[in-house]
Design a protein around this motif. Structure first.
Motif, short mmCIF file in Angstrom:
data_model
loop_
_atom_site.label_atom_id
_atom_site.label_comp_id
_atom_site.label_asym_id
_atom_site.label_seq_id
_atom_site.Cartn_x
_atom_site.Cartn_y
_atom_site.Cartn_z
N VAL A 121 -2.90 7.85 -9.68
CA VAL A 121 -2.77 8.82 -8.59
C VAL A 121 -2.09 10.12 -9.01
O VAL A 121 -2.34 11.17 -8.41
N SER A 122 -1.20 10.07 -9.99
CA SER A 122 -0.40 11.24 -10.33
C SER A 122 -1.19 12.22 -11.19
O SER A 122 -2.18 11.86 -11.82
N ARG A 123 -0.71 13.48 -11.21
CA ARG A 123 -1.42 14.53 -11.93
C ARG A 123 -0.44 15.32 -12.78
O ARG A 123 0.64 14.81 -13.13
N CYS A 124 -0.77 16.54 -13.12
CA CYS A 124 0.04 17.38 -14.00
C CYS A 124 0.50 18.62 -13.24
O CYS A 124 -0.30 19.26 -12.55
N SER A 125 1.78 18.96 -13.38
CA SER A 125 2.31 20.15 -12.74
C SER A 125 2.01 21.41 -13.55
O SER A 125 2.24 22.52 -13.08
N GLY A 126 1.52 21.25 -14.77
CA GLY A 126 1.17 22.38 -15.61
C GLY A 126 -0.27 22.31 -16.06
O GLY A 126 -1.16 21.88 -15.31
N GLU A 127 -0.51 22.68 -17.30
CA GLU A 127 -1.87 22.70 -17.84
C GLU A 127 -2.16 21.54 -18.78
O GLU A 127 -3.33 21.28 -19.09
N ARG A 128 -1.10 20.84 -19.26
CA ARG A 128 -1.32 19.80 -20.27
C ARG A 128 -0.27 18.70 -20.18
O ARG A 128 0.90 18.98 -19.93
N LEU A 129 -0.73 17.48 -20.33
CA LEU A 129 0.15 16.32 -20.49
C LEU A 129 -0.17 15.63 -21.82
O LEU A 129 -1.35 15.52 -22.19
N VAL A 130 0.85 15.18 -22.51
CA VAL A 130 0.66 14.35 -23.70
C VAL A 130 1.16 12.96 -23.35
O VAL A 130 2.34 12.78 -23.00
N LEU A 131 0.27 11.98 -23.45
CA LEU A 131 0.58 10.61 -23.05
C LEU A 131 0.61 9.69 -24.25
O LEU A 131 -0.15 9.87 -25.21
N ASP A 132 1.44 8.67 -24.18
CA ASP A 132 1.55 7.68 -25.25
C ASP A 132 0.48 6.63 -25.05
O ASP A 132 0.72 5.53 -24.56
N ALA B 35 0.86 -1.18 0.00
CA ALA B 35 0.00 0.00 0.00
C ALA B 35 0.89 1.23 0.00
O ALA B 35 2.09 1.14 0.27
N PRO B 36 0.36 2.42 -0.30
CA PRO B 36 1.17 3.63 -0.32
C PRO B 36 1.84 3.87 1.02
O PRO B 36 1.26 3.63 2.08
N GLY B 37 3.08 4.34 0.99
CA GLY B 37 3.81 4.64 2.21
C GLY B 37 3.26 5.87 2.90
O GLY B 37 2.54 6.68 2.31
N ASN B 38 3.60 6.01 4.17
CA ASN B 38 3.13 7.16 4.94
C ASN B 38 3.56 8.48 4.34
O ASN B 38 2.89 9.50 4.48
N GLY B 39 4.71 8.48 3.64
CA GLY B 39 5.22 9.71 3.08
C GLY B 39 4.78 9.95 1.65
O GLY B 39 5.19 10.93 1.03
N ALA B 40 3.95 9.07 1.09
CA ALA B 40 3.52 9.25 -0.30
C ALA B 40 2.54 10.41 -0.40
O ALA B 40 1.67 10.58 0.45
N PRO B 41 2.68 11.24 -1.46
CA PRO B 41 1.73 12.33 -1.64
C PRO B 41 0.32 11.78 -1.82
O PRO B 41 0.13 10.65 -2.28
N ASP C 185 3.06 15.44 -12.06
CA ASP C 185 3.09 15.64 -10.60
C ASP C 185 2.99 14.24 -10.00
O ASP C 185 1.90 13.70 -9.81
N HIS C 186 4.14 13.63 -9.73
CA HIS C 186 4.18 12.23 -9.30
C HIS C 186 3.66 12.07 -7.87
O HIS C 186 4.12 12.75 -6.95
N ARG C 187 2.73 11.12 -7.69
CA ARG C 187 2.17 10.86 -6.37
C ARG C 187 2.14 9.36 -6.05
O ARG C 187 1.39 8.91 -5.19
N ASP C 188 2.97 8.61 -6.75
CA ASP C 188 3.02 7.17 -6.55
C ASP C 188 4.03 6.82 -5.47
O ASP C 188 4.75 7.67 -4.96
N SER C 189 4.08 5.53 -5.13
CA SER C 189 5.05 5.01 -4.16
C SER C 189 6.01 4.04 -4.82
O SER C 189 6.62 3.21 -4.14
#
Length: 327
Positions: A315-326, A227-233, A294-298
């Motif tokens: 769980v992770s998100r974007c630090s800006g306004e747009r992500l391009v994913l493969d 499971a996610p660690g205590n320090g995981a975002p 914006d990495h929020r994984d463990s």
């Protein structure tokens, strides 16, 4: 070995065995009799069950045996249905799909090793113990559980202990029989240069990480989490702002506050495999073509996070306004 989409292979369950109370062991083989992909201690098999659920299980067999994989599954009363399906429905002859995902718990010690297992956390450590013994590395195991009846592979561990010459290398501690284990004292007594490999419940791993000896040398402790660690975002929350995800074919999907990328893509009709939905298994790891995650994984290392080449969509998100994913 026949392979299908996304490098999955069809495997057959050839043996189902009760390894302990509430723990079932499965042997998986190629129905055509071929060799399975090579793996190293600490690797997981990503298994797609017949009901469509995707689960990750540590391989606990012998890496030199290319004809079969073995995994062990704990029945979890508060789980999401995967372990119950394995225990209740899988039989010899059942077909599943599987592949080897990324290696997130590699064994690389060249000096003395202390293995610490909590319950089903013994599974990735078994091949590591064999590897350490084969390489002539001094090792010891502390195996913790509530009762011996619920601790898997005690017979194999005893045989390995005996083959290694005994000498007190293995400690099996059942708290229901002997009370709490002195984890602080164990770490206080680490030998010079001794590395710790640990897998088990979050409370065990958190206690190890907080011990002053290990906290002072982070690289000395290597863990794998369920499971996610205590320090995981935290995962997506209502305070997060919206952003746009663009797929490799140019499709745009808006990800609102409080909604994961994975759920937004699913709602838009994209079929994206996932399992844990907590950033711990790696099933939904996806290449990033542009944008800053914006990495929020463990799971990812600091270097992998800084590179920003992949991300966990659950769980992770974007630090800006747009992500391009493969995708």
């Amino acid at each position: 070995m026949s392979t299908g989409p996304a490098s999955y292979a069809e495997l057959e369950v050839t043996r189902v065995r009760e390894e302990a109370d509430g723990v079932v062991g499965l042997t998986l083989t190629d129905p055509l009799g071929g060799e399975l992909p090579a793996w190293e201690p600490g690797a997981h098999a990503e298994v797609v069950l017949p009901n469509g659920l995707v689960r990750h299980y540590s391989l606990c067999s012998d890496p030199t045996d290319r004809r079969r994989w073995r995994v062990a599954v704990l029945r979890e009363a508060a789980g999401r249905g995967g372990s119950a399906f394995v225990h209740d429905e899988l039989r010899p002859g059942t077909k599943v799909r599987a592949r080897l995902p990324r290696q997130g718990f590699a064994f690389g010690a060249d000096g003395p090793v202390l293995f610490i297992a909590g319950g089903i956390g013994i599974t990735p450590l078994l091949p590591m113990m064999r590897a350490a013994e084969g390489a002539g590395i001094a090792w010891r195991l502390v195996y913790l559980g509530r009762s011996r009846a619920r601790m898997a592979f005690l017979g194999e561990i005893a045989a390995l202990h005996s083959a290694a010459g005994g000498g007190g290398r293995v400690t099996v501690h059942a708290s229901g029989e002997s009370g709490p284990f002195d984890l602080v004292g164990l770490i206080d007594g680490l030998a010079a240069g001794e590395t710790v490999y640990a897998c088990g419940p979050e409370r065990l791993l958190a206690a190890l990480e907080e011990h002053p000896v290990l906290a002072a040398e982070p690289g000395r402790l290597r863990t794998e989490r369920f499971a996610p660690g205590n320090g995981a975002p935290p995962g997506p929350g209502p305070q997060d702002r919206a952003f746009m995800v663009e797929t490799s074919d140019g499709t745009e999907v808006l990800v609102p506050p409080g909604v994961s990328i994975l759920d937004a893509l699913d709602a838009a009709g994209f079929r994206t495999l996932s399992s844990c939905r907590s950033g711990t298994c790696g099933t939904c790891e996806t290449p990033v073509l542009a944008g800053v995650p914006d990495h929020r994984d463990s799971l990812l290392t600091d270097d992998e996070r800084a590179a920003g080449e992949t991300m966990m969509l659950c769980v992770s998100r974007c630090s800006g306004e747009r992500l391009v994913l493969d995708l």
